[in-house]
Design a protein around this motif. Structure first.
Motif: not given
Length: 349
Positions: A215-222, A302-304, A309-311, A334-335
């Motif tokens: 839930c705290l993972d900013p890369a989690n889209p759900f 971590s790449l996601k 923009g959170r890391a 890259m983008a």
């Protein structure tokens, strides 16, 4: 003059044109404006020690989580487990909603840890200052302690009667389903295998820990910030529904704080009963470390996370470019790779 045979309706299906326009043009109600924030208020808020605000938020958050949970448990036990007064299902919801309210009300001030194991994992994995860990943990335990003390005061008459009846029946006060178990967990009469109880607590806490970290993972889209408090609360409820009947604790602060209250009112047996208390108090920490390590080492992308923009890369843009070049990503891609977390299915790798 308007043709009465040509009545039109606007935005509603039940008002004619003239009435609709009248409603739309009606003067908007003016609510009294809020008082402007004074410099005196800003100075006062600035003068408050940050550490004290964080401690207060952590203690209040744990209180919000524990208080409704043990209150629901009290209502259940004190009324002979009559369904009209609750069930394990109700108790699970009490903890779930209490956790959601705790995060919503206190999370913005302290970060919303409410669990010593989570605080330790934040310090280890996320750079939370180690110097704050001791007073966060103290505040969390204190919040649970206050929840237990206030509940004992509010239910004093009922708990006293329950205690007297339990003693008269020769059962004492410290056992699963007894007066002390309103406050904290005790194993059942047939639960004597500490290894078995250890494994139950370990896997339950690991389950909750993985859900929290996801839930705290900013890369989690759900999971959005809006839904995270309720998702985390439901993870706790999920485990209460499945395992509360065979003894679980889930949180060092929640158990230790209320167990101290149980010891005050029901004696030291609250800590010594079947030598179980160390499992309820301590297993949460290694279990949560196991859960967060599993997520960080196996599931983290971590790449996601950088792509959201959170890391950032520890060596800046140059370090990120070197990494993408080393894994075979052309500069033009890259983008796309950042957006997709480096997945090979996007045609860029």
């Amino acid at each position: 003059m308007t043709d009465i045979n040509h009545i039109e309706r606007l935005k509603t299906s039940d008002m004619e044109l003239g009435a609709t326009e009248a409603v739309q043009r009606h003067a908007t109600r003016h609510v009294v404006e809020r008082r402007p924030i004074s410099q005196r208020k800003l100075d006062f808020e600035h003068s408050r020690p940050r550490w004290l605000r964080e401690m207060a938020a952590e203690a209040t958050g744990v209180f919000f989580y524990v208080y409704p949970g043990i209150a629901s448990t009290a209502a259940f036990f004190l009324n002979d487990t009559e369904p009209i007064f609750g069930s394990l299902f109700q108790i699970g919801w009490a903890y779930a909603i209490g956790i959601a309210f705790a995060i919503i009300t206190c999370g913005p001030t302290s970060g919303g840890h409410f669990n010593p194991a989570i605080t330790l994992c934040f310090a280890y994995w996320q750079g939370f200052p180690w110097k704050k860990v001791p007073y966060y943990i103290f505040a969390q335990i204190f919040g649970a302690f206050m929840a237990g003390m206030i509940l004992m005061g509010q239910y004093h008459e009922q708990i006293s009667a329950f205690t007297a009846a339990s003693k008269a029946a020769g059962r004492g006060t410290v056992y699963n389903g007894g007066p002390a178990s309103i406050l904290c967990t005790f194993p059942g009469a047939n639960q004597n295998n500490l290894g078995y109880l250890f494994l139950i607590e370990f896997f339950v806490d690991s389950f909750i820990g993985i859900v929290i970290w996801a839930c705290l993972d900013p890369a989690n889209p759900f999971v959005s910030p809006v839904s995270a408090p309720f998702t985390i609360g439901l993870a706790y409820a999920n485990m209460v529904w499945g395992f509360a009947n065979i003894s679980i604790s889930t949180n060092l602060a929640r158990d230790l704080g209320t167990r101290i209250v149980a010891a005050i009112f029901f004696g030291g047996e609250a800590f010594s009963y079947k030598n179980y208390s160390w499992i309820a108090i301590l297993v949460n920490v290694p279990a949560t470390f196991f859960a967060t390590a599993y997520y960080e080492l196996v599931m983290r992308d971590s790449l996601k996370k950088i792509g959201t923009g959170r890391a950032v890369h520890a060596e800046g843009e140059e370090g990120l470019t070197r990494h993408l070049s080393r894994v075979g990503v052309i500069e033009e891609g890259m983008a796309g790779v950042l957006r997709n977390g480096g997945g090979k299915g996007d045609g860029n790798v």
